[in-house]
Enzyme design. Structure first.
Site, PDB file in Angstrom:
ATOM      1  CG  HIS A 115     101.236  60.938 -18.425  1.00 46.81           C
ATOM      2  ND1 HIS A 115     101.960  60.435 -17.373  1.00 46.81           N
ATOM      3  CD2 HIS A 115     101.241  59.958 -19.365  1.00 46.81           C
ATOM      4  CE1 HIS A 115     102.390  59.215 -17.670  1.00 46.81           C
ATOM      5  NE2 HIS A 115     101.960  58.902 -18.868  1.00 46.81           N
ATOM      6  CG  ASN A 131     105.197  55.635 -16.740  1.00 42.44           C
ATOM      7  OD1 ASN A 131     104.940  56.830 -16.788  1.00 42.44           O
ATOM      8  ND2 ASN A 131     104.681  54.752 -17.578  1.00 42.44           N
ATOM      9  CG  HIS A 149     110.073  63.983 -28.200  1.00 39.86           C
ATOM     10  ND1 HIS A 149     109.746  62.654 -28.309  1.00 39.86           N
ATOM     11  CD2 HIS A 149     110.419  64.378 -29.446  1.00 39.86           C
ATOM     12  CE1 HIS A 149     109.892  62.269 -29.565  1.00 39.86           C
ATOM     13  NE2 HIS A 149     110.303  63.290 -30.274  1.00 39.86           N
TER      14      HIS A 149
HETATM   15 FE1  HDE Z   1     103.748  58.489 -22.889  1.00 42.20          FE
HETATM   16  N1  HDE Z   1     102.724  59.993 -23.817  1.00 42.20           N
HETATM   17  N2  HDE Z   1     103.246  57.242 -24.395  1.00 42.20           N
HETATM   18  N3  HDE Z   1     104.575  56.906 -21.917  1.00 42.20           N
HETATM   19  N4  HDE Z   1     104.159  59.672 -21.354  1.00 42.20           N
HETATM   20  C1  HDE Z   1     102.549  61.241 -23.320  1.00 42.20           C
HETATM   21  O1  HDE Z   1     102.858  63.215 -24.550  1.00 42.20           O
HETATM   22  C2  HDE Z   1     102.798  57.630 -25.608  1.00 42.20           C
HETATM   23  C3  HDE Z   1     104.679  55.630 -22.348  1.00 42.20           C
HETATM   24  C4  HDE Z   1     104.933  59.364 -20.275  1.00 42.20           C
HETATM   25  O2  HDE Z   1     104.668  65.197 -17.810  1.00 42.20           O
HETATM   26  C5  HDE Z   1     101.941  62.175 -24.317  1.00 42.20           C
HETATM   27  O3  HDE Z   1     103.202  65.377 -24.011  1.00 42.20           O
HETATM   28  C6  HDE Z   1     102.744  56.502 -26.486  1.00 42.20           C
HETATM   29  C7  HDE Z   1     105.622  54.881 -21.577  1.00 42.20           C
HETATM   30  C8  HDE Z   1     104.956  60.479 -19.356  1.00 42.20           C
HETATM   31  O4  HDE Z   1     104.279  66.096 -19.767  1.00 42.20           O
HETATM   32  C9  HDE Z   1     101.831  61.311 -25.582  1.00 42.20           C
HETATM   33  C10 HDE Z   1     103.149  55.429 -25.759  1.00 42.20           C
HETATM   34  C11 HDE Z   1     106.086  55.764 -20.645  1.00 42.20           C
HETATM   35  C12 HDE Z   1     104.175  61.464 -19.952  1.00 42.20           C
HETATM   36  C13 HDE Z   1     102.337  59.974 -25.105  1.00 42.20           C
HETATM   37  C14 HDE Z   1     103.477  55.900 -24.446  1.00 42.20           C
HETATM   38  C15 HDE Z   1     105.423  57.017 -20.855  1.00 42.20           C
HETATM   39  C16 HDE Z   1     103.702  60.934 -21.199  1.00 42.20           C
HETATM   40  C17 HDE Z   1     100.714  62.899 -23.851  1.00 42.20           C
HETATM   41  C18 HDE Z   1     103.241  53.981 -26.188  1.00 42.20           C
HETATM   42  C19 HDE Z   1     107.101  55.486 -19.529  1.00 42.20           C
HETATM   43  C20 HDE Z   1     103.847  62.832 -19.384  1.00 42.20           C
HETATM   44  C21 HDE Z   1     101.145  64.315 -23.536  1.00 42.20           C
HETATM   45  C22 HDE Z   1     104.128  53.761 -27.228  1.00 42.20           C
HETATM   46  C23 HDE Z   1     108.410  55.128 -20.029  1.00 42.20           C
HETATM   47  C24 HDE Z   1     104.903  63.842 -19.717  1.00 42.20           C
HETATM   48  C25 HDE Z   1     102.487  64.397 -24.016  1.00 42.20           C
HETATM   49  C26 HDE Z   1     104.598  65.159 -19.053  1.00 42.20           C
HETATM   50  C27 HDE Z   1     102.913  61.648 -22.085  1.00 42.20           C
HETATM   51  C28 HDE Z   1     102.421  58.917 -25.923  1.00 42.20           C
HETATM   52  C29 HDE Z   1     103.904  55.034 -23.403  1.00 42.20           C
HETATM   53  C30 HDE Z   1     105.667  58.155 -20.004  1.00 42.20           C
HETATM   54  C31 HDE Z   1     100.478  61.258 -26.238  1.00 42.20           C
HETATM   55  C32 HDE Z   1     102.286  56.536 -27.935  1.00 42.20           C
HETATM   56  C33 HDE Z   1     106.040  53.419 -21.788  1.00 42.20           C
HETATM   57  C34 HDE Z   1     105.676  60.542 -18.022  1.00 42.20           C
HETATM   58  O5  HDE Z   1     102.652  61.778 -26.596  1.00 42.20           O
END
Ligand code: HDE
Length: 682
Positions: free
Chosen positions: A76, A149, A340
């Site tokens: 992202h 999402n 978060h």
């Molecule tokens: Fe994320 N995801 N994600 N994700 N995600 C990040 O956090 C992660 C997942 C989502 O505009 C990171 O600050 C793991 C699902 C958005 O700043 C990180 C898993 C969904 C955003 C991270 C998922 C999301 C992130 C990278 C699997 C929809 C952007 C930067 C378990 C429900 C937020 C950050 C923004 C961002 C980890 C799966 C949505 C690395 C480990 C499912 C919208 O922490």
């Protein structure tokens, strides 16, 4: 004693005000406040001599510049955001005690960041990808982050696979290609070897993955969460955002061309519309399920690769979010915002979805590297609007000056404060779910059905949407060099729809799948974009005008478009004014070299008199061809209907101005319809 404070829609803006700095009209200083007398030349021993170490101004300026960048988000990275508020329709008290969901009409400030997932921070925005839809609610009980999402399911079921999924989709490590694209071997190799991805892949290859606008996408919390009410009773819930102007997408050829013509297409659309007062609106919906119904379905409610079909568990609309203010500074606000899913308030709790559980670890961890330490909650954009007190101290960039001697719990020197709050005082208590089991590394058997909902999705698509999915498969797999990977994927998706997989196989030169076609009867109309709201509002229409145009006709049409909130943009051969046959004038906003037909939702060819240069006519034909090819509306003025003799009146989405009052209405209806798929054979 608890402090008294009120949150209203202006609370966050008021808080941010203290941090805004306007340098306009001020004297230039160093960061120490020293006025600077010269900012163009470094301090040298003689005009042609070496620069001196003593030049503290040069060193401070250069050092700060050298450190301007922070690591981009590992996923992202490319995103854009805006401020706004959320207004509640009706009290959710029967289901949750969350304070911001109690009083109908109450307004909570929000900050929303939209993003792509795979691309780097500077990548194009209209690539095929999932879009992030992350909302921070600044509530009186602390920040609640709904980090969702635009697709309601996910690729994998367990967080431990996330690094593998992301390694597979990111540019390949040996040559760092392709940027911001899933169309390559490692991604599809991952898919074929992790078949829980099937359902999400169907969404990823559908039109949902190329949204027309951040303003026209749904958002989903994906996981099952819990609402907990005052009595401690819990319900399973799923969160939805529904855009008021409907869900709309680009077409693939157009999306690719926009990537080159305007890589900032989606942020520009958001920014400009907020700037003009066309505030994006989304209704917040919840699907609510009593805990007793946990095992009622043929899917597991904890499985993040499953939806709860809206026709079975209806979506209750509980409020509306309006985005009405652009940021002042992209880095300070958009780059530094830290979301978060673990940021919750009393009344909202988690479930044992293994994907959600892993996310609860990952987000703080990633901020530590990205934002350089544990004090990122002090950054203006991340601060809650309510006060916060605890015994955490120090660390990089600490801003708070904590006074006093005591920074530990329990204590007597500070009267044992800050003290824990009981639930009546707003203290967060985790839902007391009974948990027991053996320690195992295993997938629950109830998570094993990978294909039923993928089938449901495909079966719910219109003919045009199905064709797009087949085309997307053919493109994505066509880009894979490994024939073996292509074959594996075709075999896998034979389990979704054999005819679909067979059509793909033909296009990519592999064997058809070994499965036999099983037709599905179940469908969920809510999944198809063909059932979405259709409105001309905020659509952008390119208007091509040359000297000698008919102002009587054109002014009426332009006024009718504006009254319907359509946004016309005047395109001409060169910048300046064009003059009508009766001497009135229109200002050219874009020329043939600064714009492109892919940047509009429709086209209105006004033309001009017979004196137009051949180049003008060629450009008009180019705009018409491209607009037609992308199934969009074309209107042609009565003057130019004869110059452009390509169309008869019967063409879908082509409106000729024979009869003016009817023309504007037909043209507007056609723009609302947006894509004219009956041109499909084109
Ligand atoms: Fe994320 N995801 N994600 N994700 N995600 C990040 O956090 C992660 C997942 C989502 O505009 C990171 O600050 C793991 C699902 C958005 O700043 C990180 C898993 C969904 C955003 C991270 C998922 C999301 C992130 C990278 C699997 C929809 C952007 C930067 C378990 C429900 C937020 C950050 C923004 C961002 C980890 C799966 C949505 C690395 C480990 C499912 C919208 O922490």
């Amino acid at each position: 004693m608890t402090e008294n404070f009120n949150v209203n829609e202006a609370s966050k803006d008021k808080q941010l005000e203290q941090y805004r700095a306007d340098d306009q009209g001020e004297k230039l200083t160093t960061n120490q406040g020293l006025r600077v007398s010269e900012d163009e030349h470094s301090l040298k021993a003689g005009v042609r001599g070496p620069t001196l170490m003593e030049d503290f101004h040069f060193r401070e300026k250069m050092t700060h510049f050298d450190h301007e960048r922070i690591p981009e988000r590992v996923v992202h990275a490319r995103g854009f955001a805006a401020h706004g508020h959320f207004e509640l329709y009706e009290s959710m008290a029967p289901f949750t005690k969350a304070k911001f969901l109690q009083e109908p009409g109450s307004k909570t400030p929000v900050f929303v960041r939209f993003s792509t997932v795979a691309g780097s921070r500077g990548s194009a925005e209209t690539v095929r990808d999932v879009r992030g839809f992350a909302t921070k609610f600044y509530t009186e009980e602390g920040n609640f982050d709904l980090v969702g999402n635009n697709i309601p399911v996910f690729f994998i079921q367990d967080a431990i696979k996330f690094p593998d999924l992301i390694h597979a989709v990111k540019p390949e490590p040996h040559n760092e290609m392709p940027q911001a694209a899933s169309a390559h071997d490692t991604f599809w190799d991952f898919v074929a070897n992790n078949q829980e991805t099937a359902h999400m892949i169907m969404w990823h290859l559908s039109d949902r993955a190329i949204p027309r606008s951040f303003r026209m996408m749904e958002g989903f919390g994906v996981h099952t969460f819990r609402f907990v009410n005052e009595e401690g009773r819990a319900h399973f819930i799923k969160f939805h955002w529904k855009p008021v102007i409907g869900v709309h997408s680009l077409v693939w050829d157009e999306a690719q061309k926009i990537s080159g013509n305007d890589p900032d297409f989606l942020r520009r659309d958001l920014w400009e519309n907020i700037d003009k007062g066309n505030f994006p609106e989304y209704e917040l919906g919840v699907q609510i399920l009593p805990e007793e119904e946990e095992f009622k379905f043929d899917f597991d409610v904890l499985d993040p690769t499953k939806i709860w079909p809206e026709e079975i568990v209806p979506v209750k609309l509980i409020g509306k979010m309006t985005l009405n203010r652009n940021v002042d500074n992209v880095f300070a606000e958009i780059e530094q915002v830290a979301f978060h899913p673990g940021h919750v308030v009393p009344g909202i709790d988690f479930t044992n979805d293994p994907l959600l559980q892993g996310r609860l670890f990952s987000y703080t961890d990633t901020q530590l590297i990205r934002l350089g330490g544990p004090n990122f909650h002090e950054l203006p954009i991340n601060r809650p609007v309510c006060p916060f007190h605890n015994n955490q101290r120090d660390g990089y960039g600490r801003q708070t000056i904590n006074v006093g001697q005591v920074s530990y719990h329990q204590n007597s020197l500070a009267g044992n404060t800050p003290s824990p709050a009981n639930p009546e005082e707003g203290g967060y208590v985790h839902y007391e779910e009974k948990v027991e089991g053996r320690k195992v590394r295993a997938r629950s058997e109830s998570f094993n059905d990978f294909f039923s909902q993928a089938k449901l999705f495909y079966n719910s698509m219109s003919e045009a949407e199905k064709k797009h999915i087949i085309d997307a498969f053919s493109f994505e797999l066509g880009k894979c060099k490994s024939k073996d990977v292509r074959q594996q994927v075709v075999e896998m998706f034979g389990n979704v729809d054999t005819e679909m997989a067979t059509s793909v196989a033909k296009k990519i030169g592999v064997k058809p799948p070994s499965s036999t076609q099983v037709n599905v009867t179940m469908s969920s109309p809510a999944l198809s974009q063909s059932n979405t709201k259709k409105s001309p509002e905020t659509r952008k229409v390119g208007v091509i005008v040359g000297n000698g145009y008919n102002s009587g006709e054109v002014d009426k049409v332009l006024n009718a478009l504006k009254a319907a909130k359509v946004q016309p943009e005047i395109i001409g051969e060169m910048q300046g004014m064009v003059e009508s046959v009766d001497g009135s004038k229109l200002e050219i906003e874009q020329t043939f070299s600064t714009t492109n037909p892919v940047l509009y939702d429709g086209l209105y060819v006004v033309g001009g008199d017979a004196e137009q240069p051949e180049m003008f006519r060629q450009q008009v034909l180019y705009f018409i061809e491209e607009t037609y090819k992308h199934y969009k509306t074309i209107g042609i003025s009565s003057n130019w209907a004869t110059v452009i003799d390509r169309f008869t009146n019967e063409e879908p989405g082509v409106v000729l101005a024979h009869d003016l009052p009817e023309f504007t209405n037909k043209f507007l209806d056609s723009i609302a319809e947006y894509r004219h798929w009956d041109r499909m054979g084109y």
